[in-house]
Each structure stands twice: as C-alpha cells, then as structure tokens.
Design an enzyme around this catalytic site. Structure first.
Site, PDB file in Angstrom:
ATOM      1  N   ARG A  22      11.538  31.046  51.761  1.00 18.56           N
ATOM      2  CA  ARG A  22      12.885  30.497  51.939  1.00 18.56           C
ATOM      3  C   ARG A  22      13.695  30.891  50.713  1.00 18.56           C
ATOM      4  O   ARG A  22      13.224  30.751  49.586  1.00 18.56           O
ATOM      5  CB  ARG A  22      12.780  28.966  51.988  1.00 18.56           C
ATOM      6  CG  ARG A  22      13.360  28.303  53.198  1.00 18.56           C
ATOM      7  CD  ARG A  22      12.990  26.830  53.221  1.00 18.56           C
ATOM      8  NE  ARG A  22      11.532  26.633  53.136  1.00 18.56           N
ATOM      9  CZ  ARG A  22      10.686  26.955  54.101  1.00 18.56           C
ATOM     10  NH1 ARG A  22      11.162  27.484  55.214  1.00 18.56           N
ATOM     11  NH2 ARG A  22       9.403  26.765  53.978  1.00 18.56           N
ATOM     12  N   PHE A  25      19.974  31.532  50.581  1.00 11.32           N
ATOM     13  CA  PHE A  25      20.929  31.857  51.654  1.00 11.32           C
ATOM     14  C   PHE A  25      20.269  31.995  53.014  1.00 11.32           C
ATOM     15  O   PHE A  25      20.920  32.351  53.969  1.00 11.32           O
ATOM     16  CB  PHE A  25      21.683  33.138  51.296  1.00 11.32           C
ATOM     17  CG  PHE A  25      22.432  33.024  50.000  1.00 11.32           C
ATOM     18  CD1 PHE A  25      21.964  33.649  48.857  1.00 11.32           C
ATOM     19  CD2 PHE A  25      23.571  32.235  49.912  1.00 11.32           C
ATOM     20  CE1 PHE A  25      22.633  33.519  47.648  1.00 11.32           C
ATOM     21  CE2 PHE A  25      24.244  32.092  48.706  1.00 11.32           C
ATOM     22  CZ  PHE A  25      23.769  32.741  47.573  1.00 11.32           C
ATOM     23  N   GLY A  26      18.965  31.744  53.083  1.00 15.01           N
ATOM     24  CA  GLY A  26      18.316  31.877  54.385  1.00 15.01           C
ATOM     25  C   GLY A  26      16.835  32.144  54.209  1.00 15.01           C
ATOM     26  O   GLY A  26      16.292  32.001  53.111  1.00 15.01           O
ATOM     27  N   ASP A 137      18.252  41.116  36.140  1.00 16.89           N
ATOM     28  CA  ASP A 137      17.654  39.844  36.561  1.00 16.89           C
ATOM     29  C   ASP A 137      16.139  39.952  36.661  1.00 16.89           C
ATOM     30  O   ASP A 137      15.545  39.437  37.605  1.00 16.89           O
ATOM     31  CB  ASP A 137      18.268  39.432  37.914  1.00 16.89           C
ATOM     32  CG  ASP A 137      18.059  37.947  38.205  1.00 16.89           C
ATOM     33  OD1 ASP A 137      18.217  37.550  39.370  1.00 16.89           O
ATOM     34  OD2 ASP A 137      17.706  37.203  37.271  1.00 16.89           O
TER      35      ASP A 137
END
Ligand SMILES: O=C(O)c1cc(-c2cccc(F)c2)nc2ccccc12
Ligand SMILES: [Mg+2]
Length: 272
Positions: A22, A25-26, A137
């Site tokens: 999960r 955003f989805g 990131d």
C-alpha cells in the site's frame, strides 16, 4: 518486453493478482500481462489523491525519468495508462520485496552484504548521474530486492533531471536572477551523502543522525555529528568510507567511481 513499452495499455490487458503493498496514493498489485504472460507490478494511483497532494507534475516527471532508465539496479517502469479515476504504472516486479522490511528483520547487515548493496547502488547512481538524473530520495523505503537478491532503486518521485544552464542557455546567463544563477540547492553529490547514510544504516541498523525530535536530527546533520557506536563491531575501513561520504562540503564527498575502488568495497562487495 520491448513490446511492453509502446502499446496503449488498458486494465483488460492484465490479470490482477495479490496486493503487494500500500502506498500513500494507492495500492500495488501483482499482475500478469495476458498476451506475454509477463509478470509485473501494477501501481494504482487515485487521481483525486494526486490532485489533493498536488503531485501530478512530480508523477509525470517520475514516469518520464524512470521509463527511460535501463540498469539492473534500477526498477524498470515499462509504461503507464489511466482511466477516469486512476493512473496505473506498469512496473518491474521485485520478487524479494522491500529492503526496509529485510533490514528490520535482520536488525543490521553483514559487512559483505552491506558492501555488495552499496556497490550496486553506486553503479546505479553513476548511471543516473551520467544521464543528469539525481534521485534525491535514496533510503531503505525506496529500495526493492530482485529475485536474485539484487537491489533495485524504485520510486523516482523526487528525482530531477538537472540541466547545465550554461549549455542550455548557451551563454545567456545574463538574464537569470541571482537565485537561479547561484542555485546551490544541490547537485548529484546529494546522492553520495544519502548513500553514506544508507551504508551506516545497513551496518548499524539505525541512521547516523537519528534523534527524538526533528530539530535535533536537523542539528546533527548540519553539524555532521557522526558517531560510530561500539556495537555492532564494524571495520575501520567501513567507517573510513562512511566518513568520506558524510562530508558537509558537497564538493569534498568521495566521488562514486572512487567509492568503487575503496578498500572496504573491493574487499567486501560480491563481484557484480
Ligand atoms: O487525466 C489525466 O490526464 C491525468 C493524467 C496523469 C498522468 C499522465 C501521464 C503520466 C502520469 F504518470 C500521469 N495524471 C493525472 C493525475 C491527476 C489527475 C489527472 C491525471
Ligand atoms: Mg517513496
């Protein structure tokens, strides 16, 4: 797989399998492309969520960048499509899952495993930087493990395509305001710092500047308050490498190609 890129995809092209995870955003699902029986990971993002969080441009940039990168340690993005409510990303399936879960389970990694991971990430970042792409990131949450145990950099959501103003602006820097001309915000060496933080976390199980409060972490980072705990025991070669990467002056950080020649990497990383 080459056919995978060009097609106009729809949901009907896939059999959907178990949920893999999960995200904000989805969800991500295991899926099989019906014609080729190719197993993929299908990342389903809700447009409403993307709009609310104002990350549409970031997602388009992520897709644009990741779809053009080809490297064994970078998760492939084969394509995307969208319908009324959702955007779907067709991603490479990394069979051994998320690195951060593996790190939580093992607490920390051996020097050989850590050096092998760091070397493969360095090669992937050399490839990215060669294409003027900075990831920005690099952290355990954005790393996946392939079927053969190899690391894959995923989630280029924060990556940027840097352009050399001098080359693109062909000498017309004159018209740029100060903040653009001196935009010191960052260059590829941000990824060297993050790789150093990651190497420390692989070996000790915690990141180097961790603190209870964000303000304390911030202070420890800007002061480069780097301390090596007595346990677990870590070689001085590893500490030397980390100390050459976690340097405040970005121009003084160990370049990635030099990292691959560092004794700790040479003596501990599995040959790629
Ligand atoms: O309805 C659209 O045209 C739409 C397209 C895309 C999109 C287009 C290409 C690549 C990508 F990753 C995303 N993202 C969205 C996000 C929120 C709302 C609408 C959209
Ligand atoms: Mg992420």
């Amino acid at each position: 797989v080459s056919s995978v890129e060009k097609r106009r995809w729809t949901l009907n092209d896939f059999d959907i399998g178990k949920p893999l995870g999960r995200g904000k955003f989805g969800h991500v699902y295991l899926a099989r492309e019906k014609r080729s029986n190719h197993i993929v990971a299908l990342k389903v993002l809700f447009k409403s969520q993307l709009q609310q969080s104002q990350v549409e441009h970031q997602l388009r940039r992520e897709v644009e960048i990741q779809s053009h990168l080809r490297h064994p340690n970078i998760l492939r993005l084969y394509g995307y499509f969208y319908d009324q409510k959702r955007v779907y990303l067709i991603l490479e399936y990394a069979a051994k899952g998320e690195l951060y879960k593996e790190l939580q389970k093992c607490k920390y990694f051996s020097e050989r495993r850590s050096a092998t991971y760091v070397a493969s990430l360095a090669r992937a970042l050399i490839y990215c930087h060669g294409k003027h792409v900075i990831h920005r990131d690099i952290k355990p949450e954005n790393l996946l493990i392939g079927a053969q145990g190899e690391l894959k950099i995923a989630d280029f959501g924060w990556s940027v395509h840097t352009f050399n103003r001098r080359r693109t602006m062909c000498g017309t820097l004159d018209y740029l305001p100060p903040e653009m001309v001196e935009s010191v915000e960052h260059d590829a060496s941000v990824d060297i710092w993050s790789l150093g933080v990651l190497c420390y976390e692989f070996l000790y199980g915690v990141p180097p500047f961790e603190a209870k409060e964000h303000s304390d972490t911030y202070r420890r980072i800007v002061q480069v308050d780097l301390k090596f705990p007595p346990k677990p025991i870590v070689s001085s070669a590893a500490k030397d490498l980390i100390s050459q990467m976690l340097v405040k002056d970005s121009s003084q950080r160990l370049p990635l190609h030099k990292l691959l020649e560092h004794p700790w990497i040479v003596q501990n990383a599995e040959p790629s």
